[in-house]
Design a protein around this motif. Sequence first.
Motif, mmCIF file in Angstrom:
data_model
loop_
_atom_site.group_PDB
_atom_site.id
_atom_site.type_symbol
_atom_site.label_atom_id
_atom_site.label_comp_id
_atom_site.label_asym_id
_atom_site.label_seq_id
_atom_site.Cartn_x
_atom_site.Cartn_y
_atom_site.Cartn_z
ATOM 1 N N GLY A 18 13.738 -66.900 -22.430
ATOM 2 C CA GLY A 18 13.245 -65.545 -22.264
ATOM 3 C C GLY A 18 11.726 -65.468 -22.279
ATOM 4 O O GLY A 18 11.150 -64.422 -21.977
ATOM 5 N N ASP A 78 11.163 -59.197 -31.838
ATOM 6 C CA ASP A 78 10.831 -59.347 -30.415
ATOM 7 C C ASP A 78 9.401 -59.867 -30.226
ATOM 8 O O ASP A 78 8.867 -59.836 -29.122
ATOM 9 N N CYS A 88 7.760 -59.907 -19.723
ATOM 10 C CA CYS A 88 8.436 -60.749 -20.722
ATOM 11 C C CYS A 88 9.321 -59.928 -21.651
ATOM 12 O O CYS A 88 9.024 -58.763 -21.942
ATOM 13 N N ARG A 89 10.383 -60.540 -22.151
ATOM 14 C CA ARG A 89 11.217 -59.807 -23.103
ATOM 15 C C ARG A 89 10.569 -59.775 -24.483
ATOM 16 O O ARG A 89 10.973 -59.004 -25.354
#
Length: 510
Positions: free
Chosen positions: A348, A453, A442-443
């Motif tokens: 990710g 996160d 981007c996550r």
Amino acid sequence: MRHLILILGDQLTPDISALREADPEQDAIVMAEVSDEASYTNHHKKKIVLLFSAMRHFARELENNGWTVHYHAYDPDSPHHSLLDVIRERVGQDQPEKVITTECGEYRLDAAIRQWHESLNVPVEIRPDDRFIATKREFARWAEGRKQLRMEFFYREMRRKTGLLMTPDGNPEGGEWNYDADNRKKWTGKPPAPASFRVEPDAITRDVIELVDDTFSDHFGTTDDFHFAVTAGDAEAALAHFLDFALPCFGDYQDAMSDQEDWLFHSILSPYINCGLLDPLGVCEAAARHYYSGQAPLNAVEGFIRQIIGWREFVRGIYWLLMPEYAKENRLGNDRDLPWFYWTGETGMRCMHKAIDATRRNGYAHHIQRLMVTGNFALLAGVKPEEICDWYLAVYADAYDWVELPNTLGMVMHADGGYLGSKPYAASGKYIQRMSDYCSHCRYNVSEATTEDACPFNALYWHFIHRHRRDFEGNPRMGMMYRNWDRQKPERRDALLARAEWLLENLNTL
Ligand code: FAD
Ligand code: DLZ
Ligand code: SF4
């Protein structure tokens, strides 16, 4: 037959030293595609296509010029696995007075070739490879007595030696040796990056692509959309394309990265320079001409020339000065396995995904992706140098041990204790955000460091600083980082370290 001349896959240069004073009437050439060379690492499929096709084209050119070339094409069922197997058979058949070759670029094969005379029972003459600006001895003399080696000072010697970008009175053009400070612009889509140079595969290349797809299907990468040059003529065209369309902006955007563009303003010439299709000095002279004719600015031309007569020569010098012990260095004591996503690109982390995916598709990623994304992550995560070095050796079309190893082990991993670089290139997500637009796709959140996160680079960066305090606290170029770390509240430091510990435990899930 008088002499049997061996030309290796990265010696595709018509005036390679092994061919000098040779006589097509009395001497013959051997070139061989063999499994030992094609499989000593998990070479990218495009690298194998490039080398086999370029070797076949080179052999054909030699034959057109009147040479006898014994070409051993790759055959998975061949009993000849190594170059020695092929040479042994030829020596048995042709009974040459001697075997001649140019010294090999990799320690592994060089050491083997230096023993060949024992089993072949004919002399093996190994000639210097003079396609470099500095000889090995010249570099060793320059390095003697210096505790740490700095590219910048070596580079100045190479500028003086070649006269590149030097005024008639011996000063650097424009008054400065190095314009790196001007080369740090972010790229936001303008000016548009040039289309990459392409050569459509001919019949020889198409055959090789089929061979590689059939025989090396388990190797990294893909042969899809293969468009590298495979002859010196096409490599010259690639150089001309770079000089006309990318060099003017090469300096400004040298450190930039883009979510949309694989190639930006880079030259994509290393695969050709490294296998002998282009002469490094000739490439630099052509770039210098573009400066003097007003077609490219000084910061671009100087920056480009520095990479070749500076960095490229410098890492080669270090390699031959310090091998074979160099390859075993691990001064930061790293013991973590390489995360699996380096081979799949499935992560990710957008910057990592884009760099690895480009690598998988193209056999290429530009320097800042290699150094500040995939390299930086391996450094922060404490990956074993051996594993990350093997990855870099496998995945790029330009990869050879002599240039890959010092770049990875020394420049990226700092595993040589700072012999090659004065400080590690460790950086948090902030650097990647500054030089690219990855973070907006981007996550993870680049502005966070401790949340679930949060960008993994952030906490890993502080963990790196913390765990290597003894290694770097005394380094004047790192002092500010330690002051910044110490200034943070203890709760914040604990949270950063806890997040980093979790990341290190769960690298494969990121
Ligand atoms: P450009 O950015 O256009 O640069 C021009 C030329 O300068 C290159 O073609 C190359 O010949 C030379 N050059 C630039 N940087 C370096 C450098 N650090 N060391 C040596 N030559 C340099 N380069 C390789 O040729 N083979 C490798 O196996 C290799 N492995 C690397 C591994 C890591 C971890 C890192 C950080 C760098 C590595 N490099 C390697 C250096 C550099 O990344 C590549 O040379 C460059 O990206 C090639 O693309 P280009 O031709 O578009 O280069
Ligand atoms: C990298 C490579 C590959 C993939 N295949 C061959 C080959 O089949 N025959 C050959 O002569 N050389 C090959 N090479 C290059 C060598 O392995 C080696 O990396 C260089 O000669 C080192 O300078
Ligand atoms: Fe890379 Fe972090 Fe930016 Fe995501 S947020 S692209 S992981 S630097």
